[in-house]
Enzyme design. Sequence first.
Site, PDB file in Angstrom:
ATOM      1  N   ASP A  78      39.072   0.068  75.916  1.00  0.00           N
ATOM      2  CA  ASP A  78      39.903   1.153  75.783  1.00  0.00           C
ATOM      3  C   ASP A  78      41.582   1.155  75.515  1.00  0.00           C
ATOM      4  OD1 ASP A  78      40.204   4.335  74.390  1.00  0.00           O
ATOM      5  OD2 ASP A  78      39.202   4.913  76.092  1.00  0.00           O
TER       6      ASP A  78
HETATM    7  C1  BGC Z   1      40.015   6.969  73.709  1.00  0.00           C
HETATM    8  C2  BGC Z   1      38.888   6.086  72.799  1.00  0.00           C
HETATM    9  C3  BGC Z   1      39.534   5.994  71.365  1.00  0.00           C
HETATM   10  C4  BGC Z   1      40.759   5.353  71.868  1.00  0.00           C
HETATM   11  C5  BGC Z   1      41.723   4.997  70.247  1.00  0.00           C
HETATM   12  C6  BGC Z   1      40.983   6.591  73.567  1.00  0.00           C
HETATM   13  O1  BGC Z   1      42.263   7.627  74.168  1.00  0.00           O
HETATM   14  O2  BGC Z   1      39.400   7.308  74.848  1.00  0.00           O
HETATM   15  O3  BGC Z   1      37.764   7.286  72.834  1.00  0.00           O
HETATM   16  O4  BGC Z   1      37.972   5.624  70.816  1.00  0.00           O
HETATM   17  O5  BGC Z   1      41.903   6.380  72.458  1.00  0.00           O
HETATM   18  O6  BGC Z   1      41.700   6.460  69.042  1.00  0.00           O
END
Ligand code: BGC
Length: 805
Positions: free
Chosen positions: A229
């Site tokens: 993530d």
């Molecule tokens: C989120 C993810 C997301 C990623 C990219 C993170 O803050 O938890 O679900 O895909 O950002 O935007």
Amino acid sequence: MKHADIIQTLDLEQKCALLSGGTVFDTRALPGKNVPSITLSDGPNGVRKQAGAADHLGLNPSVPATCFPTSATVANSWDPALGEAVGEAMGEEAAAQEVSVLLGPGLNIKRSPLCGRNFEYFSEDPYLAGKMAAGYVRGIQKNGIAACPKHFAVNSQELRRMASDSIVDERTLREIYLTGFEIVVKEAKPKTIMSSYNLINGTYANENAHLLKDILRKDWGFEGAVVTDWGGSNDHALGVKNGSTLEMPFPGDDSVRELMKAVESGKISEADVDARLDELLELVLDTKAAVEAAPRTFDADAHHALARRAAGESIVLLKNEGGILPLKAGEKVAVIGDFAKTPRYQGAGSSAVNSIKVDSFLDCLTESGLVSAGYAQGFERQGKANDTLKQEAVALAQNANVVLLCMGLDEIKESEGIDRSNMKLAQSQLDLLAAVAAVNPNVIVLLSAGSSLETEWLRDCKALVYGCLGGQAGAGALVDVLTGAVCPSGKLAETWVNGYDDSPVKDHFAGEGRTVQYREGLYVGYRYFETAGKPVAFPFGYGLSYTTFAYSGLKAAADGVTLTVTNTGRCAGAEIVQLYVAKPDAKIFRPAQELKGFAKVWLEAGESKTVTIPLDDKAFRYWNITTDGWEVEGGKYLIRVGASSDDICLTGEITVLGTGAPNPYQSVELPHYRTGEVTQVSDEEFAALLGRPIPEDKIKIDRNMTLGELGHGRSPLGWIVAAVLGQLLRRSIQRGKPDLNILFQYNMPLRALAKMTNGAISMGMVDGIVMEAQGFWIIGLLRVIVEAVKNIVLNAQMENRLKNS
Ligand code: BGC
């Protein structure tokens, strides 16, 4: 290895550089080595590709795309084929926008109704979540690009989301939190998966060998790339060693050096780096080719129509007193509520899509055949009392046969980064409902909210139509249900409690400490309410229709059931038939019943169909902590088939051969896990379930201290940072609009500074900041300065080398 030919031409620096991102959403390219870069974009309910300045919180604009209903909405359709159609359309848009990896779907378990991201997730039940997610993944990947199911795993809260430690026993981990991912991995073969921010039993998900190596890769046979993530990498080298492929976003070259150092010092082997690189190259080359071959356009009108169909098939009719719905053509309706004009149709955060167009309920109503008596705003969206608006609405309500009252949660209530503080609608909306109901008894509430609510106000309306968050075409779908153009068939994918205090996790959800005890064990959602015998407002799987169905002729066997479903009403409609497995005489404790199959069947009025629901390897199994494997307790099982978890129409009994494994709980005292009364579990009992002492929960001054926790440190500078952030956070909440940046920073651990600043801050500098927070002000500051200079020089040298490679 598939790409040995490329790998053998790379030196260690080049190899390590490829294992982290090149920008916020792109991987690194090494053009001289024929390695292109690919783009990853959110998300779960539509493409969020940022052509300009990129961020991972949905703050900067993105290229317009179709905003489909959120996963929480489509889950209520219980139709993986619909999920597949939505996934295919999203994947087509992604490929058209040259996106190789679509970051979704999210399938974390809705452990608590308060999780701020529940609107992005499917269900409290792993079987339903897994099947729906598998549909999405199949659809997305039909376009040759990669889906990225997320967030793996046990990530069910937003508070301290980058640093909270989920303490969970192995059986609960396997049966509740991993089964959905197992289904999606085995049945849909996603090319990537996203590891979650949190720790699981003391180890970050992204470097958790048990999760990524033993379970994901070995047990389930996952061969794709694990993507962190955004900012979720803690120790990149450990991640690479334990199965994590790509660190995102661009963490700076310090991360490359960290990985190289780990190889050189023998902490990890070069073979680990090569194995991950092989996964990455496969992803990059495979999806790049698909994206290059894809058309650059798509049929936006067809996708809008699909979004409307998906929303319509997912609407849940929760109340329909006296059959007030569907409305007759020509009915004079008053439309009340801010959401009628400005729909609330998606959640805030990284999933937010820049919609191609957005239908409003008021506009859609004009084509419905209903006669409008007018519109009144009724309430202020963010909850401030406004008597004038209320009085206008009451006056209008007196002038119509039926009131269509559009209520819901506003934007601040449901967002990535912050959990809800309660399950209530704004008091101003409830006051309005009561006032309107007092002058017109025919109130139909249309509800926009991505998660469940307390509905003590239900008596004030004749009908309740739950649209969830219906995407850009959701308003039209609501009109379709009101007029009967669509016969409602959705059923709740999560239990709606009477009050938050009834939730089994209320004492152990999103606490202030670092650890979160999953003390309720297996008893999440309906598993708790049904085992402990507690009443709920609307049970799991509940939803009404304009027609009626009869169930008959159940034939049950260990590999599946058949039965007949008849539409006994006057209009065509679909029924979601649910199959629950129960073992009332179980020696090994288990929930009263568990969903193990379902089917959605379309029936004309008067029509009967034979429905077959297969039972698979997950139907009878439980995780045995002694044999460390899936086992089956032998004996009699009940096969319970019905219209909801609480409305079982047919029951069959079958005998299943057990695997004969020893009872793992023979000599363990677990009285409340036997009865399901898990709100009573003591520390000793939870420790007995865990099989080890409950870990201590202390705020430590280390790399994983969050910025919001700096107030607990010994640095006046840290105190100021924490106080300012806290103040900004409170102000943004009062303003009624979530400030995702502040939220993110407040919950961000110090080490993420080194991962989210485009290389400006190195881990060495973070260590200086930690020393500062520990009270070594001067040494800490000096360290920050020395490390900063080192970082600038080394980054420049490395970038130069990589550019010329
Ligand atoms: C989120 C993810 C997301 C990623 C990219 C993170 O803050 O938890 O679900 O895909 O950002 O935007």
